[in-house]
Structure formats: C-alpha cells, structure tokens
Design a protein around this motif. Structure first.
Motif, PDB file in Angstrom:
ATOM      1  N   GLU A 340       0.822  -1.204   0.000  1.00 31.48           N
ATOM      2  CA  GLU A 340       0.000   0.000   0.000  1.00 31.48           C
ATOM      3  C   GLU A 340       0.856   1.254   0.000  1.00 31.48           C
ATOM      4  OE1 GLU A 340      -2.467  -0.427   3.395  1.00 31.48           O
ATOM      5  OE2 GLU A 340      -3.844  -1.867   2.459  1.00 31.48           O
ATOM      6  N   LEU A 343       2.158   1.699  -3.537  1.00 22.81           N
ATOM      7  CA  LEU A 343       1.123   2.215  -4.440  1.00 22.81           C
ATOM      8  C   LEU A 343       0.856   3.689  -4.175  1.00 22.81           C
ATOM      9  CD1 LEU A 343      -1.400  -0.782  -4.411  1.00 22.81           C
ATOM     10  CD2 LEU A 343       0.155  -0.110  -6.252  1.00 22.81           C
ATOM     11  N   LYS A 344       0.898   4.078  -2.913  1.00 22.08           N
ATOM     12  CA  LYS A 344       0.675   5.481  -2.576  1.00 22.08           C
ATOM     13  C   LYS A 344       1.795   6.350  -3.138  1.00 22.08           C
ATOM     14  CE  LYS A 344      -0.932   6.117   1.484  1.00 22.08           C
ATOM     15  NZ  LYS A 344      -1.038   6.225   2.962  1.00 22.08           N
ATOM     16  N   SER A 347       1.223   6.700  -6.846  1.00 19.46           N
ATOM     17  CA  SER A 347       0.097   7.568  -7.179  1.00 19.46           C
ATOM     18  C   SER A 347       0.458   9.035  -7.088  1.00 19.46           C
ATOM     19  CB  SER A 347      -1.081   7.268  -6.254  1.00 19.46           C
ATOM     20  OG  SER A 347      -0.751   7.606  -4.913  1.00 19.46           O
ATOM     21  N   LYS A 348       1.472   9.369  -6.311  1.00 16.14           N
ATOM     22  CA  LYS A 348       1.885  10.765  -6.175  1.00 16.14           C
ATOM     23  C   LYS A 348       2.698  11.238  -7.362  1.00 16.14           C
ATOM     24  CE  LYS A 348       1.937  10.784  -1.111  1.00 16.14           C
ATOM     25  NZ  LYS A 348       2.773  10.967   0.103  1.00 16.14           N
ATOM     26  N   ARG A 349       3.173  10.316  -8.163  1.00 17.15           N
ATOM     27  CA  ARG A 349       3.976  10.702  -9.315  1.00 17.15           C
ATOM     28  C   ARG A 349       3.075  11.240 -10.433  1.00 17.15           C
ATOM     29  NH1 ARG A 349       8.667   6.095 -10.123  1.00 17.15           N
ATOM     30  NH2 ARG A 349       9.597   6.300  -8.060  1.00 17.15           N
ATOM     31  N   SER A 351       1.185  11.807 -13.940  1.00 16.73           N
ATOM     32  CA  SER A 351       0.623  10.781 -14.811  1.00 16.73           C
ATOM     33  C   SER A 351       1.368  10.641 -16.114  1.00 16.73           C
ATOM     34  CB  SER A 351      -0.850  11.113 -15.110  1.00 16.73           C
ATOM     35  OG  SER A 351      -0.943  12.388 -15.732  1.00 16.73           O
TER      36      SER A 351
END
Length: 500
Positions: A340, A343-344, A347-349, A351
């Motif tokens: 997790e 993945l977090k 996700s902050k990177r 797109s």
C-alpha cells in the motif's frame, strides 16, 4: 538510564566509518536503552544469516564482543539477539556456535552499578548457561530439538532404542538449563528481561514437545528392552515426571504476566499406575519377586499413558501451530502495508511519467519541462566574445568583423563561403533604445564611399514607421561575380538618388 548513550552513538558511528553494516546493526540492537532489541534490527540480522556473502563468524564475534560490556543492559540484549538468531535465523548461525569450544563465559558476570544491575546479573548468568547448553545440544545430535519434525513419523518417535536412550538425556539437560532461569512474575520488571522470557517461553513449548514424543517412543519400547535398557528408561521416565511439574510452574508464570491462555498448552500427566507397572517389569527382569500382572492389564496401562502423553503433545503442537499462523499473518500484514505504501508513492507521481519501455529516459520518471534545444540554431560562444542569434545567415550587430566591414563598405565573407554586404541591426521597438549610427560606425568620412554606404543603410533603417517584421533586402548571392555586380548596381542607384 534510558535512550541511546553517547557510547552507543560513537560505537555505531565507528562502524559506519569502517563500512560494517552488520557490526553497526549489532550495536544498535544492543544499546543501553532498557527495552528489548528493536524488531527492525533483529530482522536485518536474520536477513544477514541467510546471505551467503555475510561472514557468520564476524556476526557472532560482534555479539560476543558486546557481552564483554560492563552494563547489564548491553550484555542481556546481546544474549537476546543471539538467542533470536538461533531460533529464527539461518541454521548456519547455530552450526557455527556449535562448532566453537566456548561461547558465553558469563558465569561470574556482575553489574555493580545499582540494585537493578545486581538483580539482572543473576538472570544473565542463567540465560547464558541456557544458550551454551542449546549450542552444545546441537553439537551432540546435529539438529535443533525446537525445530525437529514432530508427529507419528517425527524424529523422536521413529528413533531406535539405542539412539533414543542417548538423545533424551541431552533434551533433559537443555530443559534443565531453561527451567533454571527460574523467574517469577514480579521479577519481569523491564522490557529486556521480558524479551528474554518470551524467547524462553517459546523454546520451552517446542523443546518439551520433542521431549514428550521421546518419552512416548520410550514407553512403547520399554517392555521389549533389555534389563540395562529398562533401568535407563525407568530413570529417564522418573526425571520426565519431575520436569513436567517444573514446566507447568514455568507456564503459570507465563500466564501471570499476560500471555494469552490459548497460547499456553495443557499438560496431561500419565496415570500413576504406569510408573508402578514399569518398576514391576524391571524388578521381574532383575529376578525380584513381584506380584503377578497379566499382559492385558499391562498393555491397558501403557495404552492409557501413551494416550495421555499424546494429548499433551497435541496441545503443544496446536500452540506451536497457532504461533506460526500468527507469525505468518503478521508477515502478510507487513507485506500488505509495504504494498500500500508503494502504491501510494506511485500515485503521487505525475501521470505523464515515462515507462521503462519509453525511448526517453528521464530522472525521477518525469519529463523535463525545460525548453527544447533548437539543433539548427547558431551556438553562442561560452566566453561571451562572440554571440550569434537566429540562424546561420544572420549576424548580430555586435559581431566586430561585420562592423568593420560596414564602416569600410567592403563585402563580408559569410559562413557559406559567399559574400554579402553587412546586415543592419534589427529595428528597435517604439520607445526602445535609439541607435546612434555615427557612434556605431565611427566618425563621418569625407570619402564618397562612406557617403554611399550611409545612403545605402539609412533608407533601410531610417523609416521608423515601417512594420517591425519587414526585412531588409538581402544582397547575398551564391555567385561571387553576380554579387559584386549587384553591389555596384546598388551603389549606382544610391549615387543617382544623391544626385536627385
């Protein structure tokens, strides 16, 4: 004393300088903090025991070195760390400890710094004796009793009579050393001794389970043994009954300090009639007069005893399996938390981050927003003496050869081996800087060529109302002769204009 001491920090820093991550972690696991070794340090050392490029003797020596400290906290935590690696680390670690002639020589250890030091020193001496005995047991039988396969087809259940009679006393010695820790619930007063007690508690369950299975195997073979073997077997069984009483007292302490009741196995003792039957059988072999007992009654007594001991073994096995399941769930929870977190982070990177298959590799996985480089533009000189803009056909007004040519009225060689008249500077915007042509081109010459050049340049530059995007007529030609002819023609036009 609480927290890491200055000595702890200095020692860790020394190992950081020498580049020994293992020794540094050993120091961090055995600080002066009155708490058990931190899990992250223990996990790292366990990982080290599984790496083939890690020097196991060096790891062990680092732990032995910490036991020479005068502080009971450091010494106790060194023993705890060693015990933890013996239980959860790679078997190479235990094998190395077993190969040494001496391990911990702490039978005379005493910390006189305070009352707590006196109390804890007693348990340090007992604890070190158990770890020494644990290593000696491995040396004698070449396996760890707490890790052997159990059950009907387990190691202790399938062992032959001769080997069994030699192995059970080894288990007894290790069990005696463990029970000699002899701690009461009110003496478990800090995180250090509590960590040691938990490791001893887990060892006691597994060790006694192997001990119990060895006794079951012994009883099943007893009535078929020779007289000397029966004598040894009877003595072993009597000692087993004594240790069963002691292990039950040890487990009571575990319950008093808050260990879950479901994690404590139930002990079922064999009926007292079994001991009587064993003694009568030995007496009969020795030729003594005993009361007659039928084979059926003897078999029934033996069956009941084995059943009781088997239920005890099942209880120990269930506790052990429950602990393994809890450890597995804890590991799965840790992996889930790491997933997790990963993945977090992803996700902050942005797109628009490039992938591994992208032909463009960028730092940090993102595309740079810096302006693109025009590969067809004229580079500027780094020392600032020569600066060029636009393209290869346009020269800035600060280019000295161009100004000299403009003042002399001579054609200038271009980068493409052609000749052209000097190009005027770009038209400044309204309200911007006004160009002083006389200061740029020097004092006015009296020669006709100087006037002609001025007449050529001024009509192009003087019109301040011209659109800024209007470009002066270029006089460049690929042919040298046509360029000179064109230049002479323009000069003639200029003279004609002056005459008018």
């Amino acid at each position: 004393m609480s927290g890491q001491s200055i000595t702890d920090r200095i020692t860790a820093a020394q190992h950081s300088v020498t580049g020994s991550a293992v020794s540094k972690t050993v120091c961090k696991a055995t600080t002066h903090e009155i708490m058990g070794p931190k899990k992250k340090h223990l996990d790292y050392l366990i990982h080290c025991t599984n790496e083939m490029n890690v020097n196991i003797p060096q790891l062990a020596d680092s732990l032995f070195e910490r036991t020479t400290n005068t502080s009971w906290v450091v010494v106790f935590k060194s023993l705890i760390t060693t015990h933890h690696l013996m239980v959860y680390g790679n078997e190479r670690f235990v094998q190395y400890l077993a190969s040494r002639n001496t391990l911990f020589n702490l039978s005379n250890f005493l910390d006189k710094s305070g009352l707590q030091g006196y109390d804890m020193s007693t348990f340090i001496r007992r604890y070190s004796r158990y770890l020494n005995e644990k290593a000696v047991s491995y040396r004698q039988v070449a396996f760890d009793f707490t890790k052997v396969k159990r059950g009907v087809d387990g190691v202790m259940r399938t062992m032959n009579t001769e080997k069994l009679l030699k192995t059970i006393p080894i288990i007894q010695n290790q069990m005696d050393a463990l029970l000699d820790f002899n701690v009461n619930a009110n003496e478990l007063t800090n995180g250090v001794i509590n960590a040691a007690f938990m490791l001893l508690f887990k060892d006691s369950i597994r060790l006694f389970a192997a001990y119990n299975e060895g006794i079951i195997n012994l009883l099943e073979k007893y009535f078929d043994m020779k007289k000397t073997q029966c004598k040894e077997g009877l003595d072993i069984y009597k000692k087993f009954l004594t240790r069963m009483t002691r292990i039950s007292e040890f487990l009571k302490v575990a319950e008093q300090v808050g260990i879950d009741r479901g994690d404590i196995p139930d002990l079922s003792q064999a009926p007292s009639s079994l001991l009587e039957a064993l003694e009568q059988h030995l007496a009969s072999l020795e030729g003594k007069k005993v009361k007659d007992s039928t084979a059926a009654s003897r078999a029934s007594t033996l069956s009941n005893a084995v059943s009781s001991l088997a239920s005890t073994g099942m209880s120990f096995t269930k506790v052990d399996e429950r602990e393994k399941q809890a450890a597995l769930e804890e590991e799965q929870a840790r992996l889930k938390a790491l997933k997790e977190q990963r993945l977090k982070e992803l996700s902050k990177r942005p797109s628009f981050a490039t992938t591994d298959t992208s032909p463009i590799s960028t730092t940090g996985g993102t595309i740079s927003t810096a302006p693109a480089i025009d590969l067809f533009s004229t580079p500027s000189c780094s020392n600032g003496t020569v600066k060029m803009e636009s393209d290869l056909f346009d020269l800035q007004s600060t280019f000295q050869p161009s100004m000299q040519s403009a003042s002399s009225g001579l054609p200038v060689a271009t980068a493409w081996a052609g000749y052209s008249t000097p190009q005027p500077p770009p038209q400044p915007p309204a309200g911007g800087l006004q160009v002083d042509f006389e200061s740029v081109f020097g004092t006015k010459a009296t020669g006709s060529n100087s006037h002609n050049v001025d007449d050529i340049l001024k009509p192009t530059l003087a019109g301040s109302n011209q659109p800024s995007n209007q470009q002066p007529e270029k006089l460049v030609s690929d042919d040298l002769d046509s360029s000179l002819a064109n230049l002479v023609g323009n000069l003639g036009i200029g003279n004609g204009t002056m005459k008018k």
